[in-house]
Design a protein around this motif. Structure first.
Motif, PDB file in Angstrom:
ATOM      1  N   GLU A 114      -8.700  -2.604  13.483  1.00  0.00           N
ATOM      2  CA  GLU A 114      -9.557  -1.941  12.496  1.00  0.00           C
ATOM      3  C   GLU A 114      -8.710  -1.360  11.375  1.00  0.00           C
ATOM      4  OE1 GLU A 114     -12.664   1.834  12.146  1.00  0.00           O
ATOM      5  OE2 GLU A 114     -12.065   1.095  14.124  1.00  0.00           O
ATOM      6  N   VAL A 115      -9.050  -1.678  10.146  1.00  0.00           N
ATOM      7  CA  VAL A 115      -8.343  -1.170   8.970  1.00  0.00           C
ATOM      8  C   VAL A 115      -8.575   0.336   8.851  1.00  0.00           C
ATOM      9  CG1 VAL A 115      -8.221  -1.270   6.451  1.00  0.00           C
ATOM     10  CG2 VAL A 115      -8.532  -3.377   7.775  1.00  0.00           C
ATOM     11  N   THR A 116      -7.482   1.104   8.758  1.00  0.00           N
ATOM     12  CA  THR A 116      -7.620   2.560   8.736  1.00  0.00           C
ATOM     13  C   THR A 116      -7.221   3.212   7.420  1.00  0.00           C
ATOM     14  OG1 THR A 116      -5.411   2.858   9.714  1.00  0.00           O
ATOM     15  CG2 THR A 116      -7.311   2.778  11.228  1.00  0.00           C
ATOM     16  N   SER A 117      -6.051   2.842   6.864  1.00  0.00           N
ATOM     17  CA  SER A 117      -5.555   3.603   5.709  1.00  0.00           C
ATOM     18  C   SER A 117      -4.491   2.824   4.948  1.00  0.00           C
ATOM     19  CB  SER A 117      -4.973   4.939   6.174  1.00  0.00           C
ATOM     20  OG  SER A 117      -3.864   4.729   7.030  1.00  0.00           O
ATOM     21  N   PRO A 118      -4.222   3.236   3.710  1.00  0.00           N
ATOM     22  CA  PRO A 118      -3.158   2.599   2.933  1.00  0.00           C
ATOM     23  C   PRO A 118      -1.782   3.081   3.363  1.00  0.00           C
ATOM     24  CG  PRO A 118      -4.201   4.323   1.645  1.00  0.00           C
ATOM     25  CD  PRO A 118      -4.981   4.227   2.923  1.00  0.00           C
ATOM     26  N   ARG A 119      -0.786   2.301   3.071  1.00  0.00           N
ATOM     27  CA  ARG A 119       0.600   2.696   3.294  1.00  0.00           C
ATOM     28  C   ARG A 119       1.058   3.545   2.106  1.00  0.00           C
ATOM     29  NH1 ARG A 119       5.396  -0.679   3.519  1.00  0.00           N
ATOM     30  NH2 ARG A 119       7.217   0.635   3.900  1.00  0.00           N
ATOM     31  N   THR A 120       1.606   4.707   2.386  1.00  0.00           N
ATOM     32  CA  THR A 120       2.172   5.563   1.344  1.00  0.00           C
ATOM     33  C   THR A 120       3.679   5.344   1.325  1.00  0.00           C
ATOM     34  OG1 THR A 120       0.440   7.224   1.636  1.00  0.00           O
ATOM     35  CG2 THR A 120       2.450   7.919   0.503  1.00  0.00           C
ATOM     36  N   PRO A 121       4.239   4.858   0.222  1.00  0.00           N
ATOM     37  CA  PRO A 121       5.676   4.557   0.197  1.00  0.00           C
ATOM     38  C   PRO A 121       6.518   5.821   0.286  1.00  0.00           C
ATOM     39  CG  PRO A 121       4.740   4.379  -1.999  1.00  0.00           C
ATOM     40  CD  PRO A 121       3.578   4.576  -1.063  1.00  0.00           C
ATOM     41  N   CYS A 122       7.662   5.707   0.956  1.00  0.00           N
ATOM     42  CA  CYS A 122       8.544   6.858   1.145  1.00  0.00           C
ATOM     43  C   CYS A 122       9.939   6.523   0.621  1.00  0.00           C
ATOM     44  CB  CYS A 122       8.606   7.238   2.621  1.00  0.00           C
ATOM     45  SG  CYS A 122       9.272   5.928   3.679  1.00  0.00           S
ATOM     46  N   ALA A 123      10.806   7.530   0.647  1.00  0.00           N
ATOM     47  CA  ALA A 123      12.167   7.348   0.134  1.00  0.00           C
ATOM     48  C   ALA A 123      12.949   6.329   0.951  1.00  0.00           C
ATOM     49  CB  ALA A 123      12.896   8.685   0.121  1.00  0.00           C
ATOM     50  N   ALA A 124      12.712   6.274   2.260  1.00  0.00           N
ATOM     51  CA  ALA A 124      13.406   5.295   3.100  1.00  0.00           C
ATOM     52  C   ALA A 124      13.039   3.871   2.672  1.00  0.00           C
ATOM     53  CB  ALA A 124      13.062   5.520   4.571  1.00  0.00           C
ATOM     54  N   PHE A 125      11.805   3.682   2.286  1.00  0.00           N
ATOM     55  CA  PHE A 125      11.347   2.379   1.799  1.00  0.00           C
ATOM     56  C   PHE A 125      12.081   2.013   0.516  1.00  0.00           C
ATOM     57  CE2 PHE A 125       7.699   0.047  -0.419  1.00  0.00           C
ATOM     58  CZ  PHE A 125       8.039  -1.176   0.127  1.00  0.00           C
ATOM     59  N   GLN A 126      12.235   2.970  -0.369  1.00  0.00           N
ATOM     60  CA  GLN A 126      12.950   2.725  -1.620  1.00  0.00           C
ATOM     61  C   GLN A 126      14.403   2.352  -1.356  1.00  0.00           C
ATOM     62  OE1 GLN A 126      12.028   4.844  -5.340  1.00  0.00           O
ATOM     63  NE2 GLN A 126      14.034   5.811  -5.126  1.00  0.00           N
ATOM     64  N   ARG A 127      15.037   3.066  -0.422  1.00  0.00           N
ATOM     65  CA  ARG A 127      16.423   2.757  -0.093  1.00  0.00           C
ATOM     66  C   ARG A 127      16.527   1.361   0.520  1.00  0.00           C
ATOM     67  NH1 ARG A 127      16.336   8.466   0.916  1.00  0.00           N
ATOM     68  NH2 ARG A 127      15.627   8.199   3.068  1.00  0.00           N
ATOM     69  N   ARG A 128      15.551   0.998   1.322  1.00  0.00           N
ATOM     70  CA  ARG A 128      15.516  -0.333   1.922  1.00  0.00           C
ATOM     71  C   ARG A 128      15.453  -1.417   0.842  1.00  0.00           C
ATOM     72  NH1 ARG A 128      15.936  -4.560   5.599  1.00  0.00           N
ATOM     73  NH2 ARG A 128      13.961  -5.651   5.918  1.00  0.00           N
ATOM     74  N   MET A 129      14.636  -1.191  -0.184  1.00  0.00           N
ATOM     75  CA  MET A 129      14.478  -2.177  -1.243  1.00  0.00           C
ATOM     76  C   MET A 129      15.692  -2.238  -2.162  1.00  0.00           C
ATOM     77  SD  MET A 129      11.605  -3.492  -0.469  1.00  0.00           S
ATOM     78  CE  MET A 129      11.340  -4.548  -1.891  1.00  0.00           C
ATOM     79  N   GLY A 130      16.435  -1.135  -2.238  1.00  0.00           N
ATOM     80  CA  GLY A 130      17.606  -1.115  -3.098  1.00  0.00           C
ATOM     81  C   GLY A 130      17.268  -1.174  -4.569  1.00  0.00           C
ATOM     82  N   GLU A 131      16.096  -0.677  -4.907  1.00  0.00           N
ATOM     83  CA  GLU A 131      15.613  -0.707  -6.289  1.00  0.00           C
ATOM     84  C   GLU A 131      15.324   0.719  -6.748  1.00  0.00           C
ATOM     85  OE1 GLU A 131      15.260  -3.323  -8.267  1.00  0.00           O
ATOM     86  OE2 GLU A 131      15.768  -4.855  -6.787  1.00  0.00           O
ATOM     87  N   PRO A 132      16.021   1.201  -7.788  1.00  0.00           N
ATOM     88  CA  PRO A 132      15.747   2.544  -8.297  1.00  0.00           C
ATOM     89  C   PRO A 132      14.278   2.687  -8.710  1.00  0.00           C
ATOM     90  CG  PRO A 132      17.753   1.650  -9.271  1.00  0.00           C
ATOM     91  CD  PRO A 132      17.096   0.533  -8.533  1.00  0.00           C
ATOM     92  N   ARG A 133      13.691   3.826  -8.372  1.00  0.00           N
ATOM     93  CA  ARG A 133      12.326   4.148  -8.756  1.00  0.00           C
ATOM     94  C   ARG A 133      11.304   3.181  -8.137  1.00  0.00           C
ATOM     95  NH1 ARG A 133      11.140   3.279 -13.624  1.00  0.00           N
ATOM     96  NH2 ARG A 133       9.686   4.977 -14.009  1.00  0.00           N
ATOM     97  N   PHE A 134      11.663   2.559  -7.012  1.00  0.00           N
ATOM     98  CA  PHE A 134      10.733   1.582  -6.448  1.00  0.00           C
ATOM     99  C   PHE A 134       9.475   2.233  -5.901  1.00  0.00           C
ATOM    100  CE2 PHE A 134       9.013  -1.493  -3.409  1.00  0.00           C
ATOM    101  CZ  PHE A 134       8.889  -2.582  -4.256  1.00  0.00           C
ATOM    102  N   VAL A 135       9.571   3.455  -5.393  1.00  0.00           N
ATOM    103  CA  VAL A 135       8.362   4.138  -4.924  1.00  0.00           C
ATOM    104  C   VAL A 135       7.349   4.248  -6.053  1.00  0.00           C
ATOM    105  CG1 VAL A 135       7.433   6.373  -4.201  1.00  0.00           C
ATOM    106  CG2 VAL A 135       9.383   5.401  -2.995  1.00  0.00           C
ATOM    107  N   LYS A 136       7.831   4.595  -7.235  1.00  0.00           N
ATOM    108  CA  LYS A 136       6.945   4.714  -8.397  1.00  0.00           C
ATOM    109  C   LYS A 136       6.359   3.344  -8.760  1.00  0.00           C
ATOM    110  CE  LYS A 136       6.801   6.757 -13.041  1.00  0.00           C
ATOM    111  NZ  LYS A 136       6.242   5.638 -13.799  1.00  0.00           N
ATOM    112  N   ARG A 137       7.174   2.316  -8.755  1.00  0.00           N
ATOM    113  CA  ARG A 137       6.701   0.980  -9.096  1.00  0.00           C
ATOM    114  C   ARG A 137       5.677   0.481  -8.078  1.00  0.00           C
ATOM    115  NH1 ARG A 137      11.498  -3.137 -10.346  1.00  0.00           N
ATOM    116  NH2 ARG A 137       9.680  -4.432 -10.884  1.00  0.00           N
TER     117      ARG A 137
END
Length: 217
Positions: A114-137
């Protein structure tokens, strides 16, 4: 019409060092071969390093669509294989961000989610992507994917078909709630819960109260 299916089932491959308060992150998820058991807390063998902000029965499984992954592959000009977003399921032929809150999917022979909620991006996600300001993007693009609750456990694997069993009448999608939550949407969700169509996470009531406070100013 494309048949909705699971392209990959992913779980943690290794814990990586992280600058955050926990010290490690379990975002490095990669595809596994063959059938995998799914239970109330998610994919068997998967873990969440930060259990305060991730995991639990309402966020047992995270699904991300191949279409959204391809969008980011174009934006970032690199390959983004299944699991790179920390997702448990890379899916095709069915929307994740466009899924209606409370809609139910049957995967394979017996698993129901059952679909419950959206994913809220966090700083760890940004570090994983290696892209500055990726949470904002990521936030501005609104291609966030969906968390799911396990209604019926069972076994899934890559190639399984996904069947949409039920779509609530309220029509509020994961993307709508993430990008533009409002009182009208909240009331529709609360009415749907009162009618027994869906079961909302506590965070929805918290957001509703914040919206009320903002309007009262």
């Amino acid at each position: 019409m494309e048949t909705a299916s699971v392209l990959a089932v992913c779980r943690v491959y290794q814990l990586l060092p992280d600058e955050g308060p926990v010290g490690v992150t379990a975002i490095d998820k990669r595809p596994v071969e063959g059938p995998v058991r799914v239970h109330s807390l998610g994919v068997h063998g998967d873990v969440q390093a930060d259990r305060i902000n991730h995991g639990g029965e309402d966020q047992a499984v995270y699904a991300y669509s191949q279409a959204d992954a391809e969008y980011w592959a174009g934006e970032l000009q690199r390959d983004l294989p299944p699991g790179f977003f920390g997702e448990n399921l890379r899916v095709a032929g069915i929307e994740t961000t466009g899924a209606v809150i409370g809609e139910r999917w049957k995967i394979g022979l017996d698993v129901e989610l059952e679909v419950t909620s959206p994913r809220t991006p966090c700083a760890a996600f940004q570090r994983r992507m290696g892209e500055p300001r990726f949470v904002k993007r990521f936030t501005e693009a609104g291609r966030v994917g969906a968390y799911l609750r396990v209604v019926r456990p069972g076994t899934i694997q890559a190639g399984d078909h996904i069947h949409r069993l039920f779509v609530p009448r309220h029509g509020i999608t994961i993307g709508k709630w993430f990008s533009a939550p409002d009182l009208e949407s909240m009331e529709a969700l609360r009415d749907a819960e009162a009618d027994g169509e869906i079961r909302l996470q506590p965070e929805y009531q918290e957001k509703f109260e914040r919206l009320q406070r903002q309007l009262a100013r």
